[in-house]
Design a protein around this motif. Structure first.
Motif, short mmCIF file in Angstrom:
data_model
loop_
_atom_site.label_atom_id
_atom_site.label_comp_id
_atom_site.label_asym_id
_atom_site.label_seq_id
_atom_site.Cartn_x
_atom_site.Cartn_y
_atom_site.Cartn_z
N MET A 1 0.85 -1.20 0.00
CA MET A 1 0.00 0.00 0.00
C MET A 1 0.88 1.25 0.00
N SER A 2 0.58 2.20 -0.90
CA SER A 2 1.38 3.42 -0.97
C SER A 2 1.09 4.32 0.23
N SER A 3 1.97 5.30 0.40
CA SER A 3 1.80 6.25 1.51
C SER A 3 0.48 7.01 1.38
N ILE A 4 0.13 7.41 0.16
CA ILE A 4 -1.11 8.16 -0.05
C ILE A 4 -2.32 7.28 0.24
N GLU A 5 -2.29 6.04 -0.24
CA GLU A 5 -3.41 5.12 0.02
C GLU A 5 -3.59 4.88 1.51
N GLN A 6 -2.47 4.77 2.22
CA GLN A 6 -2.54 4.57 3.67
C GLN A 6 -3.16 5.78 4.36
N ARG A 7 -2.78 6.97 3.93
CA ARG A 7 -3.33 8.19 4.53
C ARG A 7 -4.81 8.34 4.23
N ILE A 8 -5.22 7.91 3.04
CA ILE A 8 -6.64 7.95 2.70
C ILE A 8 -7.42 6.97 3.57
N ASP A 9 -6.87 5.79 3.79
CA ASP A 9 -7.51 4.81 4.67
C ASP A 9 -7.61 5.34 6.10
N GLU A 10 -6.58 6.03 6.55
CA GLU A 10 -6.59 6.60 7.90
C GLU A 10 -7.65 7.69 8.01
N LEU A 11 -7.79 8.49 6.95
CA LEU A 11 -8.83 9.52 6.94
C LEU A 11 -10.22 8.88 6.99
N ARG A 12 -10.39 7.81 6.21
CA ARG A 12 -11.69 7.14 6.13
C ARG A 12 -12.12 6.58 7.49
N SER A 13 -11.18 6.04 8.24
CA SER A 13 -11.51 5.38 9.50
C SER A 13 -11.49 6.33 10.70
N ASP A 14 -11.08 7.57 10.50
CA ASP A 14 -10.96 8.52 11.61
C ASP A 14 -12.34 9.08 11.96
N ASP A 15 -12.86 8.67 13.12
CA ASP A 15 -14.16 9.18 13.58
C ASP A 15 -14.01 10.00 14.86
N LYS A 16 -12.79 10.44 15.14
CA LYS A 16 -12.55 11.21 16.36
C LYS A 16 -12.14 12.66 16.07
N SER A 17 -11.40 12.89 14.99
CA SER A 17 -10.91 14.23 14.70
C SER A 17 -12.05 15.14 14.24
#
Length: 313
Positions: A1-17
């Motif tokens: 998984m690329s760095s950008i794909e990983q950051r997009i996945d992190e954004l998708r799963s972030d329900d706290k920020s």
């Protein structure tokens, strides 16, 4: 998984920020994607940025802040396409992203300064707040820093009644209390059932916002509406302090039930529900923002611009 794909996945799963942080991170990813584009066809570049922009905006579809900001980038690209090459268009994305992130980091302090001026001018001595807002927290911090003598009252802000054995998050008001304690700010915590009583007794109430509707109404943690009603009944000011980033032209009070249903379905497991406060219960209908205390006509102008951005995606 690329760095950008990983950051997009992190954004998708972030329900706290919150909206501001998620928007900053989304814009930073879009900037990086623009940098990765290879080729000199500006039509393909705009399509590429638009496609990824729609993907990022769709990660948290209830947050108009992300959609409006990314829509602003796409709108600007289309406005510049006739006289700019790919290099110029890419530079536009860079500049927009960098300016947004820089300004967003400063906006909370600007809002707090504007709120402190209003509080000082009116010589308020007792202030009530509800839920948890980094903006209101900064208002309190700045008031103490300048030596202004004021008593702070914080509601527990439990959001909803839970059944025995049902899990819920730590009440937002108690989180606010912990924040204030860490800054050495003396305050009083009161149960939600007495929020209306204290709203009538304090000099003014001030809250943050989850979003501001197209007609100036406020979406915020459940219980906000009752505080606003009590303050209005006692002829006491009820202020809202938030970034213009949170202005959402997609909804108004006639269709906001759709938004509430989405928000409450998302957060019901966390013990966090929302309600809507009509603009007529907000002091003079004004919202305290980074560019001043805006009148309804000024809010409407910003909403008009944001609608253009939303249609760009």
């Amino acid at each position: 998984m690329s760095s950008i794909e990983q950051r997009i996945d992190e954004l998708r799963s972030d329900d706290k920020s919150g909206a501001s942080e998620l928007t900053q991170r989304s814009v930073a990813v879009l900037k990086e994607l623009a940098e990765s584009f290879e080729g000199d066809d500006k039509g393909e570049f705009i399509h590429y940025v638009s496609k990824w922009g729609s993907t990022l905006a769709g990660l948290h579809p209830h947050m108009s802040a992300i959609r409006c900001c990314i829509g602003g980038i796409v709108y600007g690209l289309n406005e510049h396409r006739e006289y700019a090459d790919v290099f110029g268009l890419r530079h536009f994305v860079y500049t927009f992203a960098d300016d947004f992130i820089r300004d967003s980091n400063d906006n909370v302090k600007k809002i707090a300064r504007n709120a402190c001026e209003i509080i000082g001018d009116n010589k308020y001595k007792v202030l009530l707040t509800h839920s948890r807002s980094s903006t209101v927290r900064e208002v309190f911090r700045q008031l103490i820093k300048i030596g202004y003598s004021v008593e702070f009252i914080v509601t527990e802000s439990r959001g909803r009644v839970t059944r025995p054995g049902e899990e819920t998050s730590y009440p937002f008001g108690l989180q606010t209390s912990e924040d204030l304690k860490s800054m050495g700010i003396v305050h009083k915590v009161v149960p939600d059932i007495l929020a209306g009583h204290y709203a009538r007794k304090t000099d003014a109430s001030i809250v943050g916002a989850d979003s501001i509707l197209g007609d100036g109404g406020l979406v915020n943690s459940a219980g906000t509406y009752h505080i606003a009603l009590a303050a209005h009944d006692a002829n006491k000011p009820f202020y809202v302090a938030c970034e213009t980033l949170k202005f959402d032209p997609s909804y108004n009070q006639s269709n906001a039930d759709i938004l509430l249903e989405t928000l409450n379905k998302r957060d019901v497991g966390k013990g966090h529900l929302f309600d809507i406060t009509p603009s007529r219960y907000i002091n003079d209908g004004r919202i305290i923002t980074e560019i001043g205390a805006l009148k309804q006509s000024e809010i409407a102008d910003i909403m008009t611009t944001k609608r253009k951005y939303l249609t760009a995606l």
